[in-house]
Design an enzyme around this catalytic site. Structure first.
Site, PDB file in Angstrom:
ATOM      1  N   GLN A   1      -5.214  -1.819   9.657  1.00  0.00           N
ATOM      2  CA  GLN A   1      -4.768  -3.036   8.955  1.00  0.00           C
ATOM      3  C   GLN A   1      -5.318  -4.235   9.819  1.00  0.00           C
ATOM      4  OE1 GLN A   1      -3.252  -3.173   5.754  1.00  0.00           O
ATOM      5  NE2 GLN A   1      -3.630  -5.513   5.823  1.00  0.00           N
TER       6      GLN A   1
ATOM      7  N   LYS B   1       0.813  -1.137  -0.082  1.00  0.00           N
ATOM      8  CA  LYS B   1       0.055  -0.105  -0.123  1.00  0.00           C
ATOM      9  C   LYS B   1       0.942   1.293   0.028  1.00  0.00           C
ATOM     10  CE  LYS B   1      -3.732  -2.517   2.312  1.00  0.00           C
ATOM     11  NZ  LYS B   1      -4.591  -2.837   3.500  1.00  0.00           N
TER      12      LYS B   1
ATOM     13  N   ASP C   1     -11.702   2.164   4.022  1.00  0.00           N
ATOM     14  CA  ASP C   1     -11.793   0.669   3.825  1.00  0.00           C
ATOM     15  C   ASP C   1     -13.474   0.520   3.737  1.00  0.00           C
ATOM     16  OD1 ASP C   1      -9.618  -0.893   3.375  1.00  0.00           O
ATOM     17  OD2 ASP C   1      -9.226  -1.310   5.162  1.00  0.00           O
TER      18      ASP C   1
END
Ligand code: NAD
Length: 280
Positions: A93, A49, A116
């Site tokens: 994460q 990322k 997300d």
């Protein structure tokens, strides 16, 4: 005709488009990834990322905590980032260590920065077909279909897998585009009965070889989200070699949905940047 849906190529095109768009911005967008603990797969994902974000011109901040950090400490940091106007995207994460309340942590992210698409507010907006930030892998699936001009309206879409991260958001994304949607899962009896009636079949399970040629109809479009690492090689959930002759389009693993997930994370960060900078 080539039947491969080339996610690698599309993701590079998207990154190029984003890079050009960012050049027109007055300031650089900012993306933060919070990592808790030392999961080795997570470290690989965070690095990937970081690399992609930096390539397109997004400021990337990696905040790392030991696994004994408290929930309150993480939430205090998230609240600080929520109030920082240079930050447009915040992600935690996953997975996070057991003992931490994942839902409480995720829902402390300001919905506008939830790139997300996992906060209850963004999930609710997706269900009610209101503009929102949407989970990156399902968004990547839709982007691939769109860029390959696959018609969705009136089609029968069969999704195998009902996770919060992939299967469930896809139900609404396809419904919002007027598909008829069937969702199958681990307790579905006679999976074949459903998969063989699909115009578009999306498989997100995590079982190599789950979908075999006898389970799909001629001309089906197959999106294989599964990632199965066996002896250091990656496989999807679909028996690619076997089904290839029957399908009209198919994503390979690797090089299909995988690269799209990071591309959509960057896209969501830009979406958030644009909303934050026009609502001032
Ligand atoms: P998950 O483990 O949360 O969910 C798996 C789903 O599969 C469950 O809903 C379960 O009911 C269903 N299932 C299990 N066995 C089944 C069976 N025999 N028949 C039908 N359904 C069955 O998984 P997830 O997070 O949604 O991930 C699914 C797969 O997609 C994994 O391989 C994962 O690595 C991969 N994945 C890929 C990306 C990407 O970027 N390409 C992103 C997320 C997940």
């Amino acid at each position: 005709m080539d039947k491969i849906i080339d996610g690698k190529k599309i993701s590079l095109e998207i990154k190029d488009e984003l890079k050009e768009e960012i050049k027109t911005f007055k300031t650089k967008p900012g993306l933060v990834v919070i990592q808790i603990g030392d999961d080795s797969a997570s470290s690989v994902y965070v690095k990937s990322k970081q690399k992609s974000a930096t390539e397109v011109g997004i400021n990337f901040l990696h905040i790392k905590y030991e696994s004994d950090v408290t929930e309150d400490e993480i939430i205090a940091k998230i609240k600080e980032l929520n109030n920082d106007s240079s930050i447009n995207g915040i992600i935690v994460q996953l997975p996070i260590p057991k003992g931490l309340n994942e839902k409480r942590i995720i829902n402390s992210i300001a919905p506008i920065k939830d790139v997300d698409g996992l906060t209850y507010e963004n999930i609710g907006k997706l269900i009610s077909n209101t503009t929102s930030l949407i989970s990156c892998t399902p968004l990547g699936v839709m982007e691939l279909l769109s860029r390959y001009n696959v018609e969705i309206s009136k089609k029968h879409v069969v999704i195998v897998g009902r996770s919060n991260l992939v299967g469930k958001p896809l139900i609404n994304l396809f419904l919002n585009e007027d598909a008829t949607v069937t969702i199958c899962h681990s307790k579905t009896d006679d999976l074949k009965k459903y998969t063989e009636t699909a115009d578009i079949l999306v498989v997100a399970v995590g079982k190599k070889g789950l979908i075999t040629a006898d389970m799909v109809n001629e001309g089906t479009v197959i999106i294989d989200v599964g990632i199965n690492k066996i002896d250091n090689k990656l496989y999807g959930d679909v028996d690619f070699e076997e089904v290839y002759n029957k399908v009209s389009l198919i994503t390979p693993v690797p090089g299909g949905v995988g690269p799209m997930t990071v591309a959509m994370l960057l896209k969501n960060t830009i979406t958030s940047y644009k909303i934050m900078n026009t609502s001032k």
